[in-house]
Structures are given as C-alpha cells and as structure tokens.
Design a protein around this motif. Structure first.
Motif, PDB file in Angstrom:
ATOM      1  N   LYS A  78       0.797  -1.235   0.000  1.00 56.00           N
ATOM      2  CA  LYS A  78       0.000   0.000   0.000  1.00 56.00           C
ATOM      3  C   LYS A  78       0.823   1.276   0.000  1.00 56.00           C
ATOM      4  O   LYS A  78       0.277   2.356  -0.204  1.00 56.00           O
ATOM      5  CB  LYS A  78      -0.917   0.014   1.234  1.00 56.00           C
ATOM      6  N   SER A  79       2.121   1.170   0.255  1.00 53.25           N
ATOM      7  CA  SER A  79       2.926   2.389   0.339  1.00 53.25           C
ATOM      8  C   SER A  79       4.302   2.157  -0.262  1.00 53.25           C
ATOM      9  O   SER A  79       4.738   1.004  -0.450  1.00 53.25           O
ATOM     10  CB  SER A  79       3.088   2.816   1.802  1.00 53.25           C
ATOM     11  N   VAL A  80       4.972   3.254  -0.556  1.00 50.64           N
ATOM     12  CA  VAL A  80       6.334   3.177  -1.087  1.00 50.64           C
ATOM     13  C   VAL A  80       7.245   2.463  -0.088  1.00 50.64           C
ATOM     14  O   VAL A  80       8.090   1.640  -0.479  1.00 50.64           O
ATOM     15  CB  VAL A  80       6.875   4.595  -1.385  1.00 50.64           C
ATOM     16  N   GLU A  81       7.055   2.737   1.182  1.00 50.78           N
ATOM     17  CA  GLU A  81       7.892   2.119   2.220  1.00 50.78           C
ATOM     18  C   GLU A  81       7.702   0.598   2.229  1.00 50.78           C
ATOM     19  O   GLU A  81       8.678  -0.157   2.309  1.00 50.78           O
ATOM     20  CB  GLU A  81       7.552   2.694   3.588  1.00 50.78           C
ATOM     21  N   GLU A  82       6.452   0.145   2.146  1.00 50.29           N
ATOM     22  CA  GLU A  82       6.190  -1.294   2.110  1.00 50.29           C
ATOM     23  C   GLU A  82       6.792  -1.926   0.859  1.00 50.29           C
ATOM     24  O   GLU A  82       7.359  -3.027   0.916  1.00 50.29           O
ATOM     25  CB  GLU A  82       4.688  -1.560   2.152  1.00 50.29           C
ATOM     26  N   GLY A  83       6.664  -1.240  -0.266  1.00 48.39           N
ATOM     27  CA  GLY A  83       7.227  -1.744  -1.506  1.00 48.39           C
ATOM     28  C   GLY A  83       8.737  -1.842  -1.450  1.00 48.39           C
ATOM     29  O   GLY A  83       9.327  -2.843  -1.876  1.00 48.39           O
ATOM     30  N   THR A  84       9.366  -0.814  -0.918  1.00 53.14           N
ATOM     31  CA  THR A  84      10.825  -0.815  -0.804  1.00 53.14           C
ATOM     32  C   THR A  84      11.296  -1.935   0.115  1.00 53.14           C
ATOM     33  O   THR A  84      12.278  -2.629  -0.177  1.00 53.14           O
ATOM     34  CB  THR A  84      11.318   0.542  -0.268  1.00 53.14           C
ATOM     35  N   THR A  85      10.583  -2.142   1.206  1.00 50.45           N
ATOM     36  CA  THR A  85      10.936  -3.227   2.132  1.00 50.45           C
ATOM     37  C   THR A  85      10.848  -4.581   1.438  1.00 50.45           C
ATOM     38  O   THR A  85      11.726  -5.432   1.597  1.00 50.45           O
ATOM     39  CB  THR A  85      10.006  -3.216   3.360  1.00 50.45           C
ATOM     40  N   ALA A 234      15.983  -1.181  -5.118  1.00 51.08           N
ATOM     41  CA  ALA A 234      14.765  -1.611  -4.417  1.00 51.08           C
ATOM     42  C   ALA A 234      13.843  -0.419  -4.184  1.00 51.08           C
ATOM     43  O   ALA A 234      12.609  -0.551  -4.255  1.00 51.08           O
ATOM     44  CB  ALA A 234      15.124  -2.269  -3.096  1.00 51.08           C
ATOM     45  N   ALA A 235      14.425   0.734  -3.923  1.00 49.97           N
ATOM     46  CA  ALA A 235      13.626   1.942  -3.707  1.00 49.97           C
ATOM     47  C   ALA A 235      12.892   2.350  -4.988  1.00 49.97           C
ATOM     48  O   ALA A 235      11.753   2.834  -4.938  1.00 49.97           O
ATOM     49  CB  ALA A 235      14.514   3.079  -3.216  1.00 49.97           C
ATOM     50  N   ILE A 236      13.528   2.141  -6.145  1.00 48.56           N
ATOM     51  CA  ILE A 236      12.870   2.454  -7.417  1.00 48.56           C
ATOM     52  C   ILE A 236      11.650   1.549  -7.603  1.00 48.56           C
ATOM     53  O   ILE A 236      10.548   2.015  -7.919  1.00 48.56           O
ATOM     54  CB  ILE A 236      13.844   2.278  -8.598  1.00 48.56           C
ATOM     55  N   SER A 237      11.843   0.253  -7.406  1.00 51.61           N
ATOM     56  CA  SER A 237      10.725  -0.681  -7.543  1.00 51.61           C
ATOM     57  C   SER A 237       9.639  -0.402  -6.515  1.00 51.61           C
ATOM     58  O   SER A 237       8.445  -0.511  -6.803  1.00 51.61           O
ATOM     59  CB  SER A 237      11.220  -2.129  -7.386  1.00 51.61           C
ATOM     60  N   GLY A 238      10.065  -0.047  -5.289  1.00 47.55           N
ATOM     61  CA  GLY A 238       9.103   0.272  -4.235  1.00 47.55           C
ATOM     62  C   GLY A 238       8.233   1.458  -4.582  1.00 47.55           C
ATOM     63  O   GLY A 238       7.039   1.490  -4.241  1.00 47.55           O
ATOM     64  N   ARG A 239       8.816   2.428  -5.270  1.00 45.52           N
ATOM     65  CA  ARG A 239       8.053   3.606  -5.686  1.00 45.52           C
ATOM     66  C   ARG A 239       7.101   3.288  -6.827  1.00 45.52           C
ATOM     67  O   ARG A 239       5.959   3.736  -6.860  1.00 45.52           O
ATOM     68  CB  ARG A 239       9.025   4.717  -6.093  1.00 45.52           C
ATOM     69  N   LEU A 240       7.563   2.478  -7.773  1.00 44.99           N
ATOM     70  CA  LEU A 240       6.757   2.187  -8.956  1.00 44.99           C
ATOM     71  C   LEU A 240       5.614   1.215  -8.682  1.00 44.99           C
ATOM     72  O   LEU A 240       4.570   1.281  -9.342  1.00 44.99           O
ATOM     73  CB  LEU A 240       7.653   1.611 -10.061  1.00 44.99           C
ATOM     74  N   ILE A 241       5.791   0.295  -7.728  1.00 46.42           N
ATOM     75  CA  ILE A 241       4.799  -0.752  -7.512  1.00 46.42           C
ATOM     76  C   ILE A 241       3.478  -0.203  -6.974  1.00 46.42           C
ATOM     77  O   ILE A 241       2.441  -0.873  -7.060  1.00 46.42           O
ATOM     78  CB  ILE A 241       5.339  -1.853  -6.564  1.00 46.42           C
ATOM     79  N   VAL A 242       3.482   1.020  -6.441  1.00 46.01           N
ATOM     80  CA  VAL A 242       2.236   1.592  -5.916  1.00 46.01           C
ATOM     81  C   VAL A 242       1.585   2.572  -6.894  1.00 46.01           C
ATOM     82  O   VAL A 242       0.591   3.203  -6.554  1.00 46.01           O
ATOM     83  CB  VAL A 242       2.475   2.286  -4.553  1.00 46.01           C
ATOM     84  N   THR A 243       2.133   2.677  -8.114  1.00 42.87           N
ATOM     85  CA  THR A 243       1.494   3.534  -9.110  1.00 42.87           C
ATOM     86  C   THR A 243       0.219   2.874  -9.622  1.00 42.87           C
ATOM     87  O   THR A 243       0.033   1.656  -9.502  1.00 42.87           O
ATOM     88  CB  THR A 243       2.439   3.800 -10.294  1.00 42.87           C
TER      89      THR A 243
END
Length: 260
Positions: A78-85, A234-243
């Motif tokens: 649900k969030s960039v932080e969760e995605g990055t993790t 990982a931060a890039i993927s974390g940001r994109l996965i919530v788009t």
C-alpha cells in the motif's frame, strides 16, 4: 532444518560438506518476503559454517524453478515504504549470495521468472534442464528488473539483459540462456541434470575451501558497491509498484494466476 511460512517452506541439510538449501511455494515457487528472509538466513548461515564446503540451491516440485515475486504480496503493498521493504528482500538475498565465501551451485529444473532469473544469475554455477525457460516479466507489471538487473547483466552482458528487460512477454529457452552464459550446463532430462549436480558438488566439497573462497572473491570482484546499489534499486521498484499502472497490472496478473 525446515522453516514453513504461508504454505511454503525453506529447508536445508548438510551432508558430507554439501549444504542443500531448498525453497518451495505452491504458487509456482514464488517468493513472498518471509521466504526471501529465510533463504537469506539459511545461505548466510551455511556460507559461514566451517563444516560446509559448497552450497546447493534448489526448489521443490517439478514445475517452475522460481516464479519470482509473490503476486499475492505485491497486491497487498500500500505504500512506497512497504514496496521498498519487499524488494529489499531480493536485494539482501542477492548480496548475501555474492558475499558468502562458499561457491553456490544452482539446480534449475523449470521456468525462471523475474526474481527467479535473478537467483539463477546470482549462483556461481547454474545447471539446468533443456526445458528450462527464462523471462524478465517486471516491465509487464509496471516496474522493471531493477534489483536483479546487476546480477543478470553481470552474467549475460548488457545487450542480452536489455533484450530480456525490454521484451518482458517473450520466453527465452534454455539454449538461449546457456549460450548467453546464464546456465553453465544444459541437460536433456532431470536425471542427467542431477547426476551432474551430484558430481560437481562432491568435487567442490573435496576441494580446498581456501582456494574456492579466493575464487569466489575473484568472480565477484567489482560488486563491492552492491549493498548500496541494490538498496537504491529496491527503492525504485518500491516507488513504482504503488502507481496506478502497476496496481492494475498486478491485479490482472493475480486474477490470471488464480484462473490457471
């Protein structure tokens, strides 16, 4: 030793210097965060165990070697932080595989998708069957192979990695993967593959651990910055996965998986 999690498991055993680490998940051997963490723990533990001379990485079942990231888990981010993790789980696993002072042999018995291709690239020597196929599917779900990219590119070169990353719908067969250097060996059937896996792991178990450790350093020279690099990826993927694009694509893929 076996660690179970949400229908899947990571188990390992040591026999005559060979540490066999096996993972399994009923959804095509996909990897939720819990299994990624357990895999990283097991490989790190065996990699620093003086009783272990070589690590064999394999997956359970007889279909996919690894279907990559768990769509069930991706859909719940649900969030960039969760995605990055979540994607940091792949980053940490690859970094542990490259840093442990033991050679890792991979047994590739079926399809490798996304993160599964990353695992095949992160082992030091991959032995596969002719029916094995690979595909980097990340662009199709609105992200990209950012975390596994460095490991894949290191093995097969920038041109071949570019082909996989751009045409995310096309499967490449085992011969393509062998010719590009991802697979070291290709066998006509599982029995032949397993004979070669047994031969090589026994040979490495009888080899000098000091010599194999020094070889591993040479093989991975130039990757010392990957702790930071893969974290950034990982931060890039974390940001994109919530788009919106990625959410819609993941939902579509998840529904397709349930139907099949």
């Amino acid at each position: 030793m076996i660690h179970e999690s949400k229908g899947g498991y990571v188990k390992s055993e040591i026999h005559k210097g060979i540490a066999t680490v096996e993972f399994f998940h009923p959804q095509g051997n996909s990897l939720p965060g819990s299994l990624l963490r357990e895999l990283a723990k097991e490989i790190h533990s065996h990699g620093n165990n003086n009783e272990v001379r070589v690590i064999l990485l394999r997956s359970g079942g007889d279909t996919n070697f690894c279907a990559g990231a768990s769509f069930e888990e991706l859909s719940n981010i649900k969030s960039v932080e969760e995605g990055t993790t979540f994607f940091n789980g792949f980053a940490q696993l690859i970094n542990i595989m490259r840093k442990v002072p033991k050679l890792i042999v991979g047994r590739i018995h079926g399809k490798c998708v996304g993160g599964g291709v990353g695992l095949a690239a992160a082992v030091d020597y991959a032995i596969a069957v002719e029916s094995a196929e690979i595909r980097l599917s990340e662009l199709a779900i609105g992200i990209g192979p950012f975390v596994v990219g460095p490991a894949v590119e290191r093995k097969i070169g920038l041109s071949a990695f570019t082909q996989l990353a751009i045409d995310s719908a096309l499967w490449r067969n085992g011969d393509w993967a062998r010719r590009k250097g991802l697979f070291a060996e290709l066998h006509p059937n599982v029995d032949s593959m397993d004979e070669s896996v047994l031969r090589l792991t026994n040979t490495l178990a009888a080899s000098s651990p000091e010599a194999t450790g020094e070889l591993k350093k040479i093989f991975w020279k130039g990757t010392e910055h990957w702790d930071q690099l893969l974290s950034e990826r990982a931060a890039i993927s974390g940001r994109l996965i919530v788009t919106e694009h990625a959410r819609a694509a993941v939902s579509k893929f998840k529904a397709k998986v349930k139907v099949s």
